[in-house]
Every structure is written in structure tokens, then in C-alpha cells.
Enzyme design. Structure first.
Site, PDB file in Angstrom:
ATOM      1  N   LYS A 175     -64.248  46.952  75.717  1.00 19.93           N
ATOM      2  CA  LYS A 175     -63.988  45.548  75.376  1.00 19.93           C
ATOM      3  C   LYS A 175     -64.915  44.668  76.226  1.00 19.93           C
ATOM      4  CE  LYS A 175     -61.660  41.505  76.403  1.00 19.93           C
ATOM      5  NZ  LYS A 175     -62.864  40.744  76.050  1.00 19.93           N
ATOM      6  N   GLU A 250     -63.481  46.273  89.872  1.00 19.25           N
ATOM      7  CA  GLU A 250     -64.525  45.695  90.724  1.00 19.25           C
ATOM      8  C   GLU A 250     -64.553  44.199  90.439  1.00 19.25           C
ATOM      9  OE1 GLU A 250     -65.795  47.233  93.117  1.00 19.25           O
ATOM     10  OE2 GLU A 250     -65.009  49.189  92.547  1.00 19.25           O
ATOM     11  N   CYS A 284     -71.981  38.925  91.086  1.00 21.25           N
ATOM     12  CA  CYS A 284     -70.878  39.198  92.012  1.00 21.25           C
ATOM     13  C   CYS A 284     -71.409  39.364  93.433  1.00 21.25           C
ATOM     14  CB  CYS A 284     -70.134  40.446  91.583  1.00 21.25           C
ATOM     15  SG  CYS A 284     -71.231  41.845  91.298  1.00 21.25           S
ATOM     16  N   GLU A 384     -64.970  31.974  95.475  1.00 21.20           N
ATOM     17  CA  GLU A 384     -66.159  32.325  94.692  1.00 21.20           C
ATOM     18  C   GLU A 384     -66.495  31.164  93.754  1.00 21.20           C
ATOM     19  OE1 GLU A 384     -65.886  35.363  91.547  1.00 21.20           O
ATOM     20  OE2 GLU A 384     -67.636  36.309  92.460  1.00 21.20           O
TER      21      GLU A 384
HETATM   22  P1  NAD Z   1     -63.009  37.605  83.883  1.00 13.49           P
HETATM   23  O1  NAD Z   1     -62.076  38.205  84.861  1.00 13.49           O
HETATM   24  O2  NAD Z   1     -62.681  36.267  83.351  1.00 13.49           O
HETATM   25  O3  NAD Z   1     -63.153  38.549  82.600  1.00 13.49           O
HETATM   26  C1  NAD Z   1     -63.574  39.910  82.721  1.00 13.49           C
HETATM   27  C2  NAD Z   1     -63.124  40.653  81.476  1.00 13.49           C
HETATM   28  O4  NAD Z   1     -61.695  40.721  81.478  1.00 13.49           O
HETATM   29  C3  NAD Z   1     -63.521  39.974  80.160  1.00 13.49           C
HETATM   30  O5  NAD Z   1     -63.865  40.952  79.206  1.00 13.49           O
HETATM   31  C4  NAD Z   1     -62.240  39.266  79.782  1.00 13.49           C
HETATM   32  O6  NAD Z   1     -62.123  38.995  78.390  1.00 13.49           O
HETATM   33  C5  NAD Z   1     -61.195  40.275  80.222  1.00 13.49           C
HETATM   34  N1  NAD Z   1     -59.840  39.746  80.402  1.00 13.49           N
HETATM   35  C6  NAD Z   1     -59.479  38.461  80.601  1.00 13.49           C
HETATM   36  N2  NAD Z   1     -58.124  38.374  80.689  1.00 13.49           N
HETATM   37  C7  NAD Z   1     -57.642  39.639  80.558  1.00 13.49           C
HETATM   38  C8  NAD Z   1     -56.324  40.210  80.575  1.00 13.49           C
HETATM   39  N3  NAD Z   1     -55.242  39.458  80.734  1.00 13.49           N
HETATM   40  N4  NAD Z   1     -56.212  41.535  80.434  1.00 13.49           N
HETATM   41  C9  NAD Z   1     -57.299  42.324  80.298  1.00 13.49           C
HETATM   42  N5  NAD Z   1     -58.564  41.841  80.246  1.00 13.49           N
HETATM   43  C10 NAD Z   1     -58.726  40.517  80.387  1.00 13.49           C
HETATM   44  O7  NAD Z   1     -64.458  37.621  84.556  1.00 13.49           O
HETATM   45  P2  NAD Z   1     -65.818  37.011  83.986  1.00 13.49           P
HETATM   46  O8  NAD Z   1     -65.755  35.528  84.077  1.00 13.49           O
HETATM   47  O9  NAD Z   1     -66.162  37.642  82.676  1.00 13.49           O
HETATM   48  O10 NAD Z   1     -66.875  37.584  85.036  1.00 13.49           O
HETATM   49  C11 NAD Z   1     -67.161  36.985  86.253  1.00 13.49           C
HETATM   50  C12 NAD Z   1     -66.423  37.685  87.382  1.00 13.49           C
HETATM   51  O11 NAD Z   1     -66.770  39.052  87.416  1.00 13.49           O
HETATM   52  C13 NAD Z   1     -66.787  37.144  88.748  1.00 13.49           C
HETATM   53  O12 NAD Z   1     -65.630  37.016  89.534  1.00 13.49           O
HETATM   54  C14 NAD Z   1     -67.697  38.220  89.328  1.00 13.49           C
HETATM   55  O13 NAD Z   1     -67.746  38.250  90.740  1.00 13.49           O
HETATM   56  C15 NAD Z   1     -67.084  39.443  88.753  1.00 13.49           C
HETATM   57  N6  NAD Z   1     -68.032  40.560  88.748  1.00 13.49           N
HETATM   58  C16 NAD Z   1     -67.833  41.587  89.633  1.00 13.49           C
HETATM   59  C17 NAD Z   1     -68.737  42.646  89.680  1.00 13.49           C
HETATM   60  C18 NAD Z   1     -68.531  43.799  90.636  1.00 13.49           C
HETATM   61  O14 NAD Z   1     -69.097  44.861  90.392  1.00 13.49           O
HETATM   62  N7  NAD Z   1     -67.768  43.632  91.695  1.00 13.49           N
HETATM   63  C19 NAD Z   1     -69.847  42.651  88.829  1.00 13.49           C
HETATM   64  C20 NAD Z   1     -70.018  41.581  87.963  1.00 13.49           C
HETATM   65  C21 NAD Z   1     -69.099  40.552  87.922  1.00 13.49           C
END
Ligand code: NAD
Length: 483
Positions: A175, A250, A284, A384
Site C-alpha cells: 500500500k 521506521e 527522514c 520533525e
Molecule cells: P504517514 O505516516 O502519514 O503515512 C505513511 C503511510 O501510512 C502512507 O501510506 C499512509 O497512507 C499510511 N497510513 C496513514 N494512516 C494509516 C493508518 N491509520 N493505518 C495504516 N496506514 C496508514 O507518513 P508520510 O507523510 O507518508 O511520510 C513522511 C514520514 O515518513 C516522515 O515522518 C518521515 O520521517 C518518515 N520516513 C521515515 C523513514 C525511515 O526509514 N525512518 C523513511 C522515509 C520517511
């Protein structure tokens, strides 16, 4: 008219059960619709999970080298489509052409790397205490796994989850984030063309609540690998753990670079600036705090401000230094943090405004932004921001710098700029972060070493990438064979 794409379930491209769809827009020109994708619901998730479960046994028993052939061919097919994939990333996510090309190459390399790993899945042999007994371990797939990914590395992150999951013999439901689902769609097209058997990998697009949540709650999912924000990831980990599903999340970062007096300050500013403003600060591992020794603080502020102001901001297709924010909500969030920083008493040295006019008018642009006089307990030093915003914090000495660096809820990546070996060694030992770098920027990762965070940046159960990437997607069986 933008193309309407489908879900990929059981080897077929199918629309969602409701027929509803959502639009992806270009962050550099928000009136441009890039594509439409299914706004899927629980019914589509169940179809994908059922297909994945049905395909599991056969894929698990496909010899490793044969699985590897599919991954290798997928890498080849993606390489042949590199130009198209690069432009797609730029148009849906907003990153610059160079950044997007690097990320697509990363995805190609990941498929090739895990293709070779399929010949080398490993296991250990130990001498048994009894005679005439073999004692060894073997790797088995978890079963059916769910992969939930963010928008900021829309092809590298799905690749670094898909490739090891498939290499280890799992079947998959992916997803992707709704801001940038085309990169995953391209990966699934390549897997399909490479001959992946039907049902082994499935793609379901849609919102977190309608697709991510049912996947997280599904009883038929044996492992869940999530990358995204700490808020969502924490809830996902708690839900998945209720039925003891193996889970790996992560999440976010608040990554520091410490600058010590022995550093070349111009070089330090370049490292910090590249880490803070590259990928529009939407990594991230982006550098969001520069913790600078008081004796070089003023010199560093001049250097980083000059660096920030030298960067060209613009549409990713023109390959500037810094592209737009992915969405208007991310743009609004960055601008809100600028206001918060000013209200907290930090000094806005440069940037911090929405760019308008000409090329900028219809895009989500904020220039590289530097706050100085930042105290580490301010929200702009603790939370962040996920935009091109750097907080510069003064430190009295090395001990003060390390304790400031560690005084956040995150622990993803950190670096130090110093010519002092003792400081470098102490930094590596004392920093609370999953990635520690010396004389380097906090961003940028090799694909064949483990990656993950400490504290609120990770569930810290398993690492991703390299051999560690296979460990999450495998069960270890210990065999005692008496003969
Ligand atoms: P997000 O948490 O908003 O969404 C991530 C994913 O989770 C998306 O596919 C989203 O649709 C899904 N999601 C949202 N609500 C959900 C739920 N209730 N249940 C299951 N899935 C759900 O994050 P984002 O805005 O897409 O990405 C940015 C974030 O990702 C930042 O905090 C960044 O630091 C982090 N990030 C971390 C890493 C790492 O390896 N540590 C790498 C890249 C990004």
C-alpha cells in the site's frame, strides 16, 4: 486527460470495488493532474490478501535462484524504464530530476542486490553435542506480508521492502502513499513483466484509514513493514502487535550535525546544507539541527546562510537545487513551524516564506530556511518539520553538544564535523542514533548495510536493507537431525 490506473491483484489490473478514484497532482504546478488511482476500501484489501495467501505456498517452494531471476529481470526492466520512472517521480513527488534519477537507480540496484542474495539466503551449521547429529538453521518465509510506505522516497522504499520480502519467499500486499503511488505502480508493472507468478505481489492504493488500517488489522498478515510518521507508525505497531504479527516501523527523525572548532567551517556548512535542504528537507534523515561550538558559531551562521541563499529553488523537471513540497498540507506545516519558531524567540536568518510569482505561483515552494539563536527545548528543535528548515543551536563544548544532540525523542541519523579523533570516536559511542556519521551529512545511505533508528524513530525490532532486510522477512528454523 490524465491516465486512470488500477490496483494490481492476483496478476490482474483491476479497479476498486466501488469504482471510486483519487487524483495525484504535480507539486510544482498543483493544477496539473498527473494520474488517477483507485480509492480502495477493505473489500479490495481482502481480495489482495486472499490472492497473496493463495500464492504463498508455491512461491515459498520456488527455488531461491529462480526467485532471484525474477528480481534480476525486474531490475533490468526498471533500468530500461529509468527515464520514464525518473520523470514520474519528479511529477508526482516534486523532487529534482537529479534526486529522482538517483532514487530510481537505487531501486534498480536494490533489485539486483537481492536477486543475488536469493542464491545466498544463508543459515548456519554448528557442531551438535551428540554424535551422528546435524545441527543447523534454515531460513523460511514469514508468509504473507503487508508493506505500507510513505511518499518521500516513493520508489526506493517500496523497493527496499518488496525485494527482500520476495527474495525470502513471502507474498506481498503493498500500500503506497496516496501522494505518489505511480512509482509503486511502475515497480509492479516490472515485476509482472518479469514473470512473477500471479498473487505473489499485489498493489492496493487508497487512504491510510481505508486501506492501511484494514491491512494492519488483517488476521491473515504474518508480517508488517511500515515506513512513515511516528504518530501513525506507533498506532500501526500497537494494532499489529495485538495478534503477535511481526512488525517493523521506521519513522521520523530530528537529526543533528555537530560542528566542532577543528572543522573546516565552509565544508561543515556544505555538509549541513546538503543534509538540510536536499530533497527539500523531506528526508527522514534530513539534518534539522546544527549544533555548533560557540567558538565557531558566528562563522558557521554566516557560512550556512550564504549556502542556503545560493541554492536555486524551482520545478524539479528543470533540475534546480531544491524542488517544491509534495503537497499544500506539507507546505502549510512548514510555514506553521516558521511562525512557531518566531513566536518562540528564535531568529529567522533567511527563508521562511512562501515563494510566489512566475514559476512559483502554482507550486508549493519555500526556500531554504535557517533559524539561529535556537534553544533545544523549542518546538522547532524538538519536532520533525519535514521541510527545508534548519535550527542552529550553540554548544559550550563537546559534552554539551552531545547531550543536546541526544535530547530529543528521535534517534535516526546524526553526524559530527571534526578533525579530532577522540571527539569522532566519542561521538560514535555516545550518540543515540541508528546511523552515526563522521565528517559526512546525515542523509545518504548505502543499500547493503542495516538502516533503522533508535527511540521514537523506530520500533527497533529489525533493521532494513542489507542482510538485515532479509532477517525481518524470515523465520529461522533450527534443525536437529540425528542419523
Ligand atoms: P504517514 O505516516 O502519514 O503515512 C505513511 C503511510 O501510512 C502512507 O501510506 C499512509 O497512507 C499510511 N497510513 C496513514 N494512516 C494509516 C493508518 N491509520 N493505518 C495504516 N496506514 C496508514 O507518513 P508520510 O507523510 O507518508 O511520510 C513522511 C514520514 O515518513 C516522515 O515522518 C518521515 O520521517 C518518515 N520516513 C521515515 C523513514 C525511515 O526509514 N525512518 C523513511 C522515509 C520517511
Amino acid at each position: 486527460m490524465a491516465t486512470e490506473y488500477a490496483n494490481y491483484i492476483n496478476g490482474e489490473w483491476v479497479e476498486s470495488a466501488t469504482g471510486a478514484s483519487f487524483a495525484v497532482t504535480n507539486p510544482a504546478s498543483v493544477d496539473e493532474i498527473v494520474s488517477y488511482h483507485p480509492a480502495s476500501t477493505k473489500a479490495d484489501v481482502e481480495d489482495a490478501v486472499d490472492a497473496s495467501v493463495a500464492a504463498q505456498d508455491e512461491w515459498a517452494h520456488t527455488p531461491g535462484p529462480s526467485r532471484g531471476s525474477v528480481l534480476r529481470e525486474t531490475g533490468e526492466l526498471l533500468a530500461a524504464r529509468k527515464g520514464e520512472a525518473t520523470e514520474t517521480l519528479v511529477r508526482e513527488e516534486g523532487k529534482t530530476r537529479s534526486e529522482a534519477a538517483g532514487e530510481v537507480q537505487r531501486a534498480i540496484d536494490i533489485f539486483h542486490y537481492y536477486a543475488e542474495k536469493c542464491r545466498d539466503l544463508g543459515g548456519t551449521v554448528k557442531p551438535a553435542s551428540a554424535s551422528e547429529m546435524d545441527l543447523y538453521t534454515k531460513r523460511e518465509p514469514l508468509g504473507t506480508v503487508a508493506l505500507i510506505t510513505p511518499w518521500n522516497y516513493p520508489i526506493a522504499i517500496p523497493a527496499w521492502k518488496l525485494a527482500p520480502a520476495l527474495a525470502a519467499g513471502n507474498t506481498v500486499v503493498l500500500k503506497p502513499a496516496s501522494e505518489a503511488p505511480n512509482a509503486s505502480r511502475i515497480l509492479l508493472e516490472c515485476l509482472d513483466e518479469a514473470g512473477l507468478p500471479k498473487g505473489v505481489a499485489n498493489l492496493v492504493t487508497g487512504s491510510g484509514s481505508e486501506v492501511g488500517a484494514p491491512l494492519t488489522e488483517s488476521d491473515d498478515i504474518d508480517g508488517l513493514s511500515f515506513t512513515g510518521s511516528t504518530g501513525v507508525g506507533t498506532a500501526v505497531a500497537q494494532t499489529a502487535a495485538e495478534d503477535l504479527t511481526r512488525v517493523q516501523c521506521e519513522m521520523g527523525g530530528k537529526n543533528p550535525t555537530i560542528v566542532m572548532p577543528s572543522a573546516d567551517i565552509e565544508q561543515a556548512a556544505e555538509l549541513v546544507g546538503a543534509g538540510a535542504f536536499g530533497t527539500t528537507g523531506q528526508s527522514c534523515t534530513a539534518t534539522s539541527r546544527a549544533i555548533v561550538h560557540e567558538s565557531v558559531y558566528d562563522e558557521f551562521v554566516d557560512a550556512i546562510t550564504g549556502y542556503a541563499e545560493s541554492l536555486e529553488v524551482g520545478p524539479g523537471l528543470e533540475d534546480p537545487d531544491v524542488g517544491p513540497h509534495v503537497s499544500d498540507s506539507e507546505l502549510a506545516s512548514t510555514l506553521e513551524y516558521v511562525t512557531i519558531g518566531q513566536d518562540e524567540g528564535a531568529t529567522l536568518e533567511t527563508g521562511g516564506i512562501r515563494l510566489t510569482g512566475n514559476d512559483y505561483e502554482r507550486g508549493n515552494y519555500v526556500p531554504p530556511t535557517v533559524f539561529v539563536d535556537v534553544k533545544n527545548d523549542m518546538r522547532i528543535a524538538q519536532e520533525e518539520i519535514f521541510g527545508p528548515v534548519l535550527a542552529v543551536i550553540e554548544a559550550r563544548d563537546f559534552e554539551d553538544a552531545i547531550s543536546t544532540a541526544n535530547d530529543v525523542d528521535f534517534g535516526l541519523a546524526a553526524s559530527i564535523v571534526t578533525q579530532n579523533l577522540s571527539e569522532a570516536n566519542r561521538f560514535v559511542d555516545e550518540i543515540d542514533a541508528g546511523v552515526a556519521k563522521v565528517n559526512d551529512k546525515t542523509t545518504g545511505l548505502e543499500l547493503h548495510v542495516p538502516f533503522g533508528g533508535y527511540k521514537g524513530s523506530s520500533t527497533n525490532t529489525y533493521r532494513e536493507q542489507g542482510d538485515a532486510g532479509l532477517d525481518f522477512f524470515s523465520s529461522i528454523k533450527t534443525v536437529y537431525k540425528s542419523y
